[in-house]
Design a protein around this motif. Structure first.
Motif, PDB file in Angstrom:
ATOM      1  N   ASP A 178       0.845  -1.196   0.000  1.00 27.48           N
ATOM      2  CA  ASP A 178       0.000   0.000   0.000  1.00 27.48           C
ATOM      3  C   ASP A 178       0.876   1.240   0.000  1.00 27.48           C
ATOM      4  O   ASP A 178       2.007   1.211   0.514  1.00 27.48           O
ATOM      5  N   CYS A 232      -4.694  -1.823   3.317  1.00 27.69           N
ATOM      6  CA  CYS A 232      -6.113  -2.162   3.321  1.00 27.69           C
ATOM      7  C   CYS A 232      -6.444  -3.193   4.397  1.00 27.69           C
ATOM      8  O   CYS A 232      -7.564  -3.200   4.927  1.00 27.69           O
ATOM      9  N   TYR A 282      -7.551  -1.208   7.474  1.00 25.62           N
ATOM     10  CA  TYR A 282      -8.831  -0.505   7.400  1.00 25.62           C
ATOM     11  C   TYR A 282      -9.990  -1.438   7.075  1.00 25.62           C
ATOM     12  O   TYR A 282     -11.119  -1.213   7.498  1.00 25.62           O
ATOM     13  N   ASP A 323      -1.572  -0.450  -3.550  1.00 24.47           N
ATOM     14  CA  ASP A 323      -2.947  -0.047  -3.251  1.00 24.47           C
ATOM     15  C   ASP A 323      -2.975   1.346  -2.627  1.00 24.47           C
ATOM     16  O   ASP A 323      -1.937   1.981  -2.400  1.00 24.47           O
ATOM     17  N   CYS A 355      -5.366   2.345   0.148  1.00 20.98           N
ATOM     18  CA  CYS A 355      -6.184   2.514   1.360  1.00 20.98           C
ATOM     19  C   CYS A 355      -5.557   3.524   2.312  1.00 20.98           C
ATOM     20  O   CYS A 355      -6.210   4.474   2.749  1.00 20.98           O
TER      21      CYS A 355
END
Length: 668
Positions: A116, A122, A125, A160, A162
């Protein structure tokens, strides 16, 4: 001017191309492979991945072109040692991550891994099968982590968003830092590391992703953990992927992983899924459980003719070329070679419909062409101007049209002086040119700029530009392309074999009607390709028009190529971009990007109602009357430049018609 150094060019005796399209250079294709998320979420370990690798090979997917095995979220729970290096639970990953990478490589495949952009990933979260994992992002460790991934043997990394989203990071600068770190790691280990940007279309990565990463996500996840696949979610991600000028020369829009073979999708839906991703030239990353995959699913994933459309060496994205009736959409993709197109006929309605593809919409003449159905894998005949077929409800048909005659195109030769070449249709000028040498043959290490001026277009809208060049080096070289005043993009020029062997690559651009268009190539390095000429090809079915304010002489514009529902329309300098190319349909719609309608927000009918874009839905607040007096009206109110101002970024509203020039528009 974009080019190699003058001494090198003259010594090697650079030659002019006989024709711009004489030697199409294959660009790196969109990645194909399998990713763990859609089936396993965060519940992955060595044995899960090994089992999928074995099933992947047994199913014959490598022979079909699939080569990546990508680990998604869940392989790491955010732990680091005192030096900041990632630490791994070796009870789940015996031998560490290099062991699974080695196993993947032992099968002749490539290995992908995941992280991330933020501090927390992620898995913190949105925990899915594992406890929330703080620290599972790479922020603060970009160089360290990219080098670690490469040393472990990974060939691909998905990053990612997030943590980046929660922290409010700037996506462009963040991913540039990650891209730089990946490039540095690749240089250190001599293992190329393909970067996948996964920020869900936030902050418009199609504006800046090319040259930074091989692919970038254009929307949210196609399926959220625990949900069943759906026709609606598939179409939503396809519709968000409408950025054809961003995709070229090995850089790809990514509408997310495939749902083919997931429980809940029929064979017909699986085929349509493949059709739409193929016409987009999208990455093909399967997400089903390969160990339990049916033969039917495997055959759908492996259809060689559909894959060939997706992996076409030209590397372009298909565009919508017709929607004569709401929900009956025709998409066309220019393939490598001459007179070759792929076509998808998409029926979004609830009943079977006859649908027609016209050669003229595809940029072909009325000459006869052969039509082939790619699922029956059979020719259906030769047709002169069009082909009609029945398409089932909520289904699609994919075809190729081959052997057709290309519609007239225009070649612009690059000369340092004004036009002297027969048939040249424009001036090409250069900065830092010397001694009247042919443009493309000098550089001397200075900042180089080559501009093709007076490029003509019969209508505003999408065109294909073939760029002739030479690159005798061993690696791709790049240049920045800016069309008119639009967002610039990085174009990659693979090696052509020698400095005397010209080749072509292609880009999709949006031009304004008329002959005032310019295409500018620039590079700040001496290590640039040697550009010779461009050829501009029409795609008439993708034509639109600019909507020009009479008072401001500026265009109806959607800021920054944004596709989000509810963004307010504005005035901006006319540049002919996709965000200024509007189709005035027989249904009284004004459509931009092929699927967003100009909309009176919330069906407003009062002064000051915001004028926005929204998914086309056929409602009356998306029906506009283009009137002889220059007004454009909805619900009896006029499209109005707010406050009668003329500046860039002036917002557009509905207002009581008053005869003012801020309410008068021209659709040239």
């Amino acid at each position: 001017m974009v080019g190699l150094q003058h001494q090198q060019a003259t010594e090697l005796g650079r030659v002019e191309p006989v024709a711009v399209t004489s030697n199409q250079i294959a660009v790196p294709p969109a990645p194909m492979g399998w990713a763990s998320w859609n089936t396993f979420a965060a519940k992955i370990d060595y044995n899960v991945i090994k089992g999928q690798v074995d099933a992947f090979v047994a199913a014959g997917l490598p022979e079909a072109g699939y080569k990546y095995i990508n680990l998604d979220e869940g392989w790491w729970q955010g732990t680091r040692d005192s030096a900041g290096n990632i630490t791994i639970d070796e009870s789940e990953w015996p031998g560490g991550m290099s062991a699974i990478a080695d196993y993947i490589h032992s099968k002749g495949l490539k290995a992908g891994i995941y992280t991330d952009a933020g501090k927390d990933g992620c898995g913190y979260y949105f925990p899915t099968g594992r406890p929330a994992a703080p620290g599972s992002g790479s922020e603060g460790h970009y160089e360290r982590d990219m080098l670690q991934f490469s040393k472990w043997g990974f060939d691909y990394v998905k990053v990612d968003w997030c943590g980046g989203d929660v922290e409010g990071l700037d996506a462009k600068s963040t991913y540039q830092a990650i891209s730089d770190a990946a490039a540095k790691a690749s240089a250190t280990t001599e293992r190329p590391l393909t970067l996948s940007i996964c920020n869900w279309g936030k902050q418009n990565p199609w504006n800046w992703g090319a040259g930074m990463a091989a692919l970038w996500r254009t929307n949210t996840d196609i399926i959220f953990h625990g949900n069943a696949p759906s026709w609606t979610s598939m179409l939503a991600n396809y519709d968000a992927n409408v950025h054809p000028s961003a995709q070229h020369t090995g850089y790809y829009n990514d509408p997310d992983m495939l749902m083919v073979g997931l429980d809940g999708f029929t064979a017909a839906q699986n085929r349509s899924h493949m059709n739409l991703w193929a016409i987009s030239g999208a990455p093909l990353l399967a997400g089903n459980n390969l160990a339990t995959m049916s033969t039917e699913t495997a055959n759908i994933l492996k259809n060689p003719e559909v894959i060939a459309v997706d992996q076409d060496p030209r590397g372009l994205q298909g565009v919508k070329v017709a929607e004569d009736t709401t929900g009956l959409q025709v998409y066309g993709k220019v393939l490598s070679g001459t007179g070759k197109r792929a076509v998808v006929l998409l029926n979004r309605t609830s009943s079977a419909q006859n649908m027609t593809v016209r050669w003229s919409d595809l940029g072909l003449t009325g000459a006869s062409a052969t039509v082939r159905n790619l699922w029956t894998r059979s020719d259906v005949g030769s047709f002169g101007t069009s082909y009609t077929v029945s398409v089932p409800a909520r289904d699609s048909v994919i075809l190729t049209v081959t052997g057709g005659t290309e519609a007239a195109s225009t070649t612009y030769e690059a000369e340092a002086a004004a036009n002297t070449k027969a048939g040249s249709a424009a001036n090409a000028t250069c900065a830092n040119c010397s001694g009247g040498t042919k443009v493309g043959g000098v550089g001397n290490g200075a900042a180089n700029t080559l501009r093709f001026n007076s490029v003509a277009a019969g209508a505003t809208g999408t065109k294909v530009v073939d760029i002739a060049y030479t690159n005798g080096g061993s690696a791709a070289r790049t240049a920045r392309l800016q069309v008119n005043g639009q967002q610039a993009t990085t174009v990659s020029f693979p090696p052509t074999g020698s400095w005397t062997t010209p080749g072509t690559v292609s880009v999709v651009v949006s031009l304004a009607k008329g002959s005032a268009n310019s295409l500018t190539f620039s590079n700040s390095s001496a290590w640039a390709p040697d550009l010779d000429a461009i050829e501009v090809r029409p795609l008439p079915g993708a034509n639109g028009t600019q909507v020009v304010g009479r008072q401001s002489n500026r265009c109806l514009d959607i800021d920054n190529n944004t596709i989000t529902n509810g963004i307010q329309a504005q005035l901006w300098d006319c540049q002919g971009g996709e965000n200024q190319s509007w189709t005035n349909t027989s249904r009284k719609e004004l459509v931009v990007y092929g699927n967003k309608c100009l909309d009176a927000y919330n069906r407003g009918t009062s002064d000051g109602t915001r004028v926005v874009i929204w998914d086309c839905n056929g409602q009356t607040n998306q029906q506009w009357n283009v009137n002889a007096d220059g007004t454009i009206t909805n619900a009896g109110l006029c499209l109005d430049a707010s406050g009668a101002t003329t500046a860039n970024a002036t917002k557009l509203v509905l207002w009581t018609c008053n005869g003012g020039n801020n309410q008068k528009w021209t659709l040239p």
